[in-house]
Design an enzyme around this catalytic site. Structure first.
Site, PDB file in Angstrom:
ATOM      1  N   LYS A 101     -16.653  13.055  -5.951  1.00  0.00           N
ATOM      2  CA  LYS A 101     -16.328  12.023  -4.975  1.00  0.00           C
ATOM      3  C   LYS A 101     -15.041  12.459  -4.274  1.00  0.00           C
ATOM      4  CE  LYS A 101     -14.177   8.773  -3.916  1.00  0.00           C
ATOM      5  NZ  LYS A 101     -13.334   8.550  -2.680  1.00  0.00           N
ATOM      6  N   GLU A 176      -4.148  14.263 -12.876  1.00  0.00           N
ATOM      7  CA  GLU A 176      -3.030  15.000 -12.270  1.00  0.00           C
ATOM      8  C   GLU A 176      -2.499  14.101 -11.183  1.00  0.00           C
ATOM      9  OE1 GLU A 176      -0.826  16.518  -9.765  1.00  0.00           O
ATOM     10  OE2 GLU A 176      -2.468  17.834  -9.134  1.00  0.00           O
ATOM     11  N   CYS A 209       1.806  17.877  -4.145  1.00  0.00           N
ATOM     12  CA  CYS A 209       2.275  17.135  -5.317  1.00  0.00           C
ATOM     13  C   CYS A 209       3.387  17.859  -6.047  1.00  0.00           C
ATOM     14  CB  CYS A 209       1.103  16.860  -6.261  1.00  0.00           C
ATOM     15  SG  CYS A 209       0.250  18.347  -6.846  1.00  0.00           S
TER      16      CYS A 209
END
Length: 413
Positions: A101, A176, A209
């Site tokens: 997804k 994560e 990130c």
């Protein structure tokens, strides 16, 4: 599948740049080759996956990795296909089927990848793609009783919702999540290198990130560091991500630009000072936000504590020679994804890295990554590790078979 990615690398690069605004040259030279490498690496790693048999009172212990079953993979928009295959490759290599997804803001390369898997001959039902919004599609997937693993890369609030839904069936999750990583610069550092590493944090318009968005500099070299930093950052061109000369492109979406700008406006109102940037790039318009560096920020301020996920850095200092304060500032958030340290003293590097709370620490470098290394975060930066055998440990059920000693009956015919 890797061959198919390489054959369509140019198409994938152009589509992904159109979809998320990241630099086309980066997609061509780094990202799409990495996509193919992800697939090949985990296929090869599977062949080497083994644990030596061992004896217990004459009995033989034999460890195997059995496919866990259907894995739901929910992936982010900042590096859509690369981060998707970082999960897809080990899940498929482990023998688990996949339902991907992708982020609703960047759906396109996932659909192209589905075409590639079909063309490569994957049996029906092995790789599955479901497009849609997280509150609808994602929520239904993670709550399904037939799902055996959930892997998610994204925000902490979404991870909490996924964990709550998955808990009903005790479905193991790998997360994560966000980061607010420090970049520590000591007085004995190569300040030109430190400035290069700091400017590198604007990569992908700061939508990374791992980005070391909190620059922590020893007081005595603050001005010298800033001089090198400004000399470099003013030479970086912001513009069309399809242009080879562009160093910083746009952010992903109008809503995201507004979010980034909100963080900066609140920081300025609280007393922060912009060394560079501090607002939208009005000359370019659209989703472009100026690379920004803020000083005069408190450790407990929102701009220091919360992930902005845009081209926004903060600068703080610590007293000369005060490693204790440097570590306190570096560890002083709820995150623990990564950290970067610049120093010319090997002993100091060992002392500091041993105390940093982070899943990955870079010393005098940044973003050097190997698929064999564990990747993930501490604290609210995540749960679990990906990479190498750690990925197989997640996407498999480990089994130990214990066999008693003795002679086996011979069979004939």
């Amino acid at each position: 599948v890797a061959d198919g990615v390489e054959a369509r690398a140019e198409d994938l690069a152009r589509v992904e740049t159109a979809d998320n605004g990241a630099l086309l040259r980066s997609h061509r030279r780094g990202v799409m080759p990495r996509v193919a490498h992800n697939l090949r690496y985990f296929a090869d790693r599977l062949l080497a996956l083994a644990h030596p048999d061992f004896e217990t009172r004459g009995h033989t212990n034999h460890v195997t990795w059995d496919p866990a079953g259907p894995a739901v993979l929910i992936t982010p928009w900042n590096a859509p296909l690369m981060l998707a295959t970082w999960k897809i490759a080990p899940a498929l290599a482990a023998g688990s089927t996949v339902v991907l997804k992708p982020a609703e803001w960047t759906p396109l390369t996932a659909s192209l990848f589905a075409d590639i898997t079909h063309g490569a001959g994957l049996p029906p039902g092995v790789f599955n793609l479901v497009q849609g919004y997280g509150d609808e599609v994602g929520a239904a997937l993670v709550a399904d009783a037939d799902v055996r693993r959930v892997s998610f890369t994204g925000s902490v609030p979404t991870a909490r919702r996924i964990a709550t839904a998955a808990a009903a069936h005790l479905t193991p999750c790998s997360f994560e999540l966000g980061g607010k990583s420090p970049l520590l610069v000591f007085a004995d550092a190569d300040l030109e290198l430190a400035a290069d590493l700091a400017v590198e944090q604007y990569d992908n318009a700061g939508q990374v990130c791992l980005a070391a968005t909190r620059i922590l500099v020893e007081e005595s070299v603050r001005d010298a560091f800033l001089g090198h930093f400004l000399d470099r950052v003013t030479k970086v061109t912001q513009g069309d991500p399809r242009d080879e000369a562009t160093g910083i492109g746009p952010t992903i979406h109008p809503r995201h630009v507004e979010r980034v700008d909100g963080f900066v406006r609140r920081a300025l109102a609280a007393g922060a000072t912009p060394v560079i940037g501090g607002g939208r790039n009005t000359g370019l318009g659209g989703n472009y936000y100026l690379p920004t560096l803020l000083t005069g920020v408190a450790q407990d301020s929102e701009i220091v504590q919360e992930e902005v996920f845009g081209p926004v850095l903060t600068l703080q200092t610590f007293p000369d020679g005060d490693e204790e304060e440097a570590v306190r500032l570096a560890n002083g958030t709820r995150f623990g994804l990564a950290a970067t340290l610049v120093t010319g003293d090997r002993d100091r590097a060992e002392r500091i890295t041993a105390r940093l709370v982070a899943g990955t620490v870079w010393v005098n470098c940044f973003f050097v990554r190997d698929l064999s290394a564990p990747f993930g975060g501490s604290r609210q930066s995540g749960v679990g590790r990906e990479g190498g055998d750690w990925s197989f440990d997640f996407y498999c059920d480990l089994k130990n078979t214990v066999t008693a000693p003795g002679k086996w009956e011979a069979r004939h015919g």
